[in-house]
Design a protein around this motif. Structure first.
Motif, mmCIF file in Angstrom:
data_model
loop_
_atom_site.group_PDB
_atom_site.id
_atom_site.type_symbol
_atom_site.label_atom_id
_atom_site.label_comp_id
_atom_site.label_asym_id
_atom_site.label_seq_id
_atom_site.Cartn_x
_atom_site.Cartn_y
_atom_site.Cartn_z
ATOM 1 N N LEU A 514 7.584 -1.195 15.496
ATOM 2 C CA LEU A 514 8.694 -1.785 14.759
ATOM 3 C C LEU A 514 8.418 -1.925 13.270
ATOM 4 C CD1 LEU A 514 9.558 -4.663 17.272
ATOM 5 C CD2 LEU A 514 10.502 -2.362 17.190
ATOM 6 N N SER A 515 7.151 -1.834 12.860
ATOM 7 C CA SER A 515 6.836 -2.055 11.458
ATOM 8 C C SER A 515 5.536 -1.367 11.083
ATOM 9 C CB SER A 515 6.717 -3.562 11.169
ATOM 10 O OG SER A 515 5.794 -4.169 12.059
ATOM 11 N N VAL A 516 5.463 -0.915 9.828
ATOM 12 C CA VAL A 516 4.240 -0.322 9.285
ATOM 13 C C VAL A 516 4.095 -0.759 7.835
ATOM 14 C CG1 VAL A 516 4.261 1.716 10.782
ATOM 15 C CG2 VAL A 516 5.411 1.794 8.565
ATOM 16 N N ALA A 517 2.857 -0.738 7.338
ATOM 17 C CA ALA A 517 2.609 -1.053 5.931
ATOM 18 C C ALA A 517 1.294 -0.434 5.499
ATOM 19 C CB ALA A 517 2.575 -2.568 5.714
ATOM 20 N N PHE A 518 1.231 -0.011 4.225
ATOM 21 C CA PHE A 518 0.006 0.498 3.623
ATOM 22 C C PHE A 518 -0.704 -0.614 2.868
ATOM 23 C CE2 PHE A 518 1.674 4.903 3.879
ATOM 24 C CZ PHE A 518 0.495 5.570 4.229
ATOM 25 N N SER A 519 -2.030 -0.540 2.859
ATOM 26 C CA SER A 519 -2.789 -1.398 1.958
ATOM 27 C C SER A 519 -2.603 -0.879 0.538
ATOM 28 C CB SER A 519 -4.269 -1.406 2.327
ATOM 29 O OG SER A 519 -4.832 -0.117 2.219
ATOM 30 N N ALA A 520 -2.911 -1.713 -0.466
ATOM 31 C CA ALA A 520 -2.660 -1.350 -1.858
ATOM 32 C C ALA A 520 -3.441 -0.120 -2.287
ATOM 33 C CB ALA A 520 -2.989 -2.524 -2.774
ATOM 34 N N ASP A 521 -4.623 0.091 -1.713
ATOM 35 C CA ASP A 521 -5.419 1.258 -2.085
ATOM 36 C C ASP A 521 -5.125 2.475 -1.227
ATOM 37 O OD1 ASP A 521 -6.555 0.556 0.315
ATOM 38 O OD2 ASP A 521 -8.540 0.128 -0.496
ATOM 39 N N GLY A 522 -4.245 2.335 -0.246
ATOM 40 C CA GLY A 522 -3.866 3.455 0.601
ATOM 41 C C GLY A 522 -4.902 3.854 1.631
ATOM 42 N N ALA A 523 -6.026 3.128 1.700
ATOM 43 C CA ALA A 523 -7.092 3.501 2.625
ATOM 44 C C ALA A 523 -6.770 3.117 4.059
ATOM 45 C CB ALA A 523 -8.399 2.845 2.201
ATOM 46 N N ARG A 524 -5.919 2.113 4.227
ATOM 47 C CA ARG A 524 -5.601 1.629 5.564
ATOM 48 C C ARG A 524 -4.105 1.424 5.720
ATOM 49 N NH1 ARG A 524 -10.342 -3.006 5.915
ATOM 50 N NH2 ARG A 524 -12.095 -1.590 6.147
#
Length: 802
Positions: A514-524
């Motif tokens: 239902l939901s996804v998000a990237f960390s600020a550095d894009g690593a996770r």
């Protein structure tokens, strides 16, 4: 008169002397007609002058004076007249030419301005036409890819790159996405100048050999990839040695082996890795030293092209298959022919040796596969189910099964002892090669349509269709471990693949995402599922770093803290749960402590977001409110009431405003400090499901059940565009970091990406691409921080990186 004048001499002072001069002058005129006719007229004139009245006589005009002067001084008058006339003519000429040139200048300036306006309009039209052609090409790329025409898709993609007119980090992200979708391979090897006809992998999986119609053999090192983690996470061979491949892109050849006089049709590594054998149209087989690249021996005896070579397990014997309708065994040490297998009615295209070295299998033009005893040369079986030429044959690692590929468009798996057909794999075109992968549970086939297919032997079903080659594939070879294999194609490249995991990066979850998000550095990246699970993913490796079971109902929204130190999850039970991120790449999520439990609402929480500085937290709920919280103290700062359910609350980039999306079809903007409603954005005809700001904060995008994404001017509330696509409902929306693209998660199982800049028509931006692959509704979408990829989550229980 004279007496009267003399008598009144004292009265003359102060009189108009000029008038008297005129009277006198008239009296002195030579022509009688110009003088006073009588003395009485003169007396009357003088009387008028004395009385101060106007006199009748007039002084001569300047023209008359000039004429009189000219009559008196004729030569001087003539010269003066010529000079004056010349000056007048010069002035008139200068004025004429000035007026004419100025008129011409004004006309030219007018024409220039008209031309500039037309040029600007033409430039604008050309830019629009170029942009329209660009987007059309993108759709044609996707269409060609979906039809399996990778060569056409690659050509169209190259044209689209040219039309885009930019490169590197400024290149539109959809070009990267489409390029990735055209190539599922994990490594590409080039260098040959003609069709690549054959590939072979060494027994330790560290080297790749290729043969080509350019009459050369090339060897490539896989050493840099050996022992590293792959996108699939790695595998292990039966000896316990780690053997995996990184995605390495294009690779250069380690060594070029030259010696054949014509096309090379076959290559094979000896099991001990010391030799490479190659077969050629020049009717010879060459043995090469893998360490030096030198020719060790040239085997002569065949009277036709040598199409196949294979070593026995002890590396002491090499088998060959030829157009002369025979297969032969040769002693590697002496180079002497040991045995000839004869019986086929035509060209023998392939020969294979079983893992125990006891059997040889041959595939022929006559449509049969024959089994032979290596020791005696006795034929033990004939497999004759194919209805066309059989091009390829290989043994399974266990030696109990045999796979064949044929011109009849099928690949088949046979039981060696009984000769019974175990599985049948149908293709739309002839099958050129076949190979078992890893432990033999999967079979890879190479076909003339440039598609590599992977089949499950047990079920007989196709498990993967892999794209990347742009021409017919001639050869396939399995790795000794895992599910990797290599192919050689007419496009002059060899590629390495993973049969179980392609480069589209599909992460499998336990329930609907239902939901996804990237960390600020894009690593996770983090995902939330309907079964209350939160999963953390490592983007570099594609591995799951772990998971947390929240036991709080569906996880409707997830968000990373701006500094990456933790993340929050909004749940169906009305809570928001925050967890810290442990240090270290491979720490399991399960061990990451819950740092806060916020019982924020009485009903389910649909979204959670952090302010840019991480100090505030905003939640949107089914209870018709949005609440703003102090993250440190968990104290409620604002309560923003709506008439209906609120699905999303999003902070502006400067943190001063909050945008909310509601079931009442409105987008609202609020002042965070005061809690005052600043503005309403009206236009949607259905519930507004999501809202987000551009990274510059000047625009907003909202997703609605009215099948549109709408772009808004943040300052004025003016609608900029309504973006439409194939979907009937759009659940989520996200801006790319540079603000040029908007992505929408749709109910039809796709992710739509729109142009968010060139809104030249009333309808709105162009749909740049539609990402297809999910098998159910897409409920989550997010751009990577670098803007080069998109993450999506679906009800099909997968997360995909595009």
């Amino acid at each position: 008169v004279s007496e009267q004048l003399c008598a009144s001499d004292t009265g003359l002072r102060g009189r108009d002397a000029r008038g008297l001069g005129v009277i006198v002058t008239k009296c002195l005129q030579k022509d009688r007609c110009d003088r006073y006719a009588t003395a009485s007229e003169l007396e009357a004139e003088l009387g008028r002058w004395l009385a101060g009245e106007p006199i009748l006589a007039q002084p001569p005009s300047w023209f008359e004076a000039a004429c009189r002067w000219g009559q008196k001084y004729r030569a001087a008058a003539a010269a003066a007249t010529g000079i004056v006339a010349s000056l007048v003519l010069a002035v008139v000429g200068i004025w004429f030419f000035y007026v004419r040139s100025e008129g011409q200048r004004l006309v030219a300036e007018s024409h220039r301005q008209i031309a500039e306006v037309k040029q600007l309009a033409a430039s604008h039209e050309a830019a629009n036409a170029r942009r329209q052609l660009y987007f059309s090409n993108l759709h044609l790329v996707a269409d060609a890819r979906d039809r399996g025409n990778i060569a056409e898709a690659a050509r169209l993609l190259a044209e689209a790159r040219t039309l885009a007119g930019s490169s590197g980090p400024h290149e539109p992200m959809e070009l990267d996405c489409l390029a990735a979708s055209l190539d599922d391979s994990i490594a590409t090897f080039g260098g040959h100048a003609d069709v690549l006809t054959s590939v072979a992998v060494s027994a330790d999986g560290r080297r790749l050999a290729t043969g080509s119609a350019d009459a050369t053999v090339r060897m490539y090192s896989l050493e840099s990839a050996h022992g590293k983690k792959s996108a699939a996470g790695g595998t292990t061979d039966p000896t316990g040695a780690s053997g995996t491949l990184e995605e390495q892109g294009n690779a250069s050849s380690e060594r070029v082996l030259r010696g054949h006089d014509a096309k090379v049709w076959a290559v094979a590594f000896s099991p001990d890795g010391l030799r490479v054998a190659s077969g050629s149209t020049d009717k010879t087989v060459r043995l090469w030293d893998t360490a030096t690249g030198q020719t060790v021996a040239v085997l002569r005896g065949h009277t036709g092209t040598v199409y196949s070579v294979a070593f026995t397990p002890d590396s002491l014997t090499v088998a060959t298959a030829s157009r002369d309708a025979s297969a032969r065994l040769w002693d590697v040490v002496t180079g002497r022919e040991r045995m000839v297998f004869e019986g086929h009615a035509g060209t023998v295209y392939c020969v294979a040796i079983s893992g125990d070295g006891l059997l040889a299998a041959t595939a022929s033009l006559d449509g049969t596969v024959r089994l032979w005893e290596v020791a005696t040369g006795r034929q033990t079986a004939i497999l004759a189910a194919h209805t066309g030429r059989v091009f390829s044959v290989c043994f399974a690692p266990d030696g109990q099964r045999l796979a064949t590929a044929s011109e009849d468009g099928t690949a088949r798996v046979w039981h060696v002892k009984s000769g019974a057909e175990v599985a049948l794999f149908r293709h739309p075109i002839r099958v050129n090669a076949v190979a078992f992968c890893g432990d033999g549970t999967l079979v890879a086939t190479a076909s003339g349509d440039s598609v590599v297919r992977v089949w499950n032997v047990a079920t007989g079903r196709e498990s993967a269709s892999l794209k990347g080659h742009t021409a017919a594939i001639w050869s396939v070879a399995g790795f000794p471990w895992g599910t990797h294999f290599a192919t050689g194609s007419a496009d002059r490249t060899a590629r390495v693949w993973n049969a179980e995991n392609n480069t589209s990066r599909v992460f499998v979850c336990s329930d609907r995402v239902l939901s996804v998000a990237f960390s600020a550095d894009g690593a996770r990246a983090v995902s939330g599922s309907a079964d209350s699970e939160v999963c953390l993913w490592e983007m570099r490796t594609g591995r799951a770093a772990g998971h947390i079971s929240l036991h709080a109902g569906r996880v409707n929204s997830v968000a990373f803290l701006p500094d990456g130190s933790g993340f929050a999850a909004a749940c169906d039970d009305g809570t928001v749960r925050m967890h810290a991120m442990a240090q270290g790449e491979h720490t399991a999520v399960d061990s990451r402590p819950q740092i806060a439990l916020l019982r924020s609402h009485d009903k389910r929480v649909y979204s959670v977001s952090f302010s840019p500085d991480g100090a505030l937290l905003a939640t949107a709920s089914e209870d018709k409110t949005v609440r703003v919280w102090n993250r440190a103290s968990l104290r409620q700062l604002q309560r923003l009431v709506h008439p209906k359910r609120v699905f999303c609350a999003s902070f502006s980039p400067d943190g001063s405003c909050l945008a909310t999306a509601s079931e009442d079809r409105l987008v609202r903007m609020w002042d965070v400090a005061s809690g005052r409603e600043v503005r309403q954005f009206v236009g949607h005809a259905g519930a507004v499901n999501w809202v987000t700001f551009s990274h510059a904060g000047d625009r907003m995008a909202s997703a609605s059940s009215d099948a549109t994404v709408r772009l808004w001017d943040s300052a004025s509330g003016r609608e900029l565009a309504a973006l439409t696509g194939p979907a009937r409902q759009i659940w989520k929306v996200a801006f790319s970091p540079d603000g040029t693209r908007v992505a929408g998660a749709t109910a039809d199982g796709t992710v739509c990406v729109w142009d968010a800049v060139h809104l030249w028509d009333k309808v709105g931006g162009q749909c740049a691409m539609v990402l297809r692959g999910h098998e159910d509704q897409v409920w989550a979408v997010a751009f990577a921080p670098d803007g080069r990829s998109v993450l999506s989550g679906s009800w099909d229980a997968t997360v995909r990186l595009w």
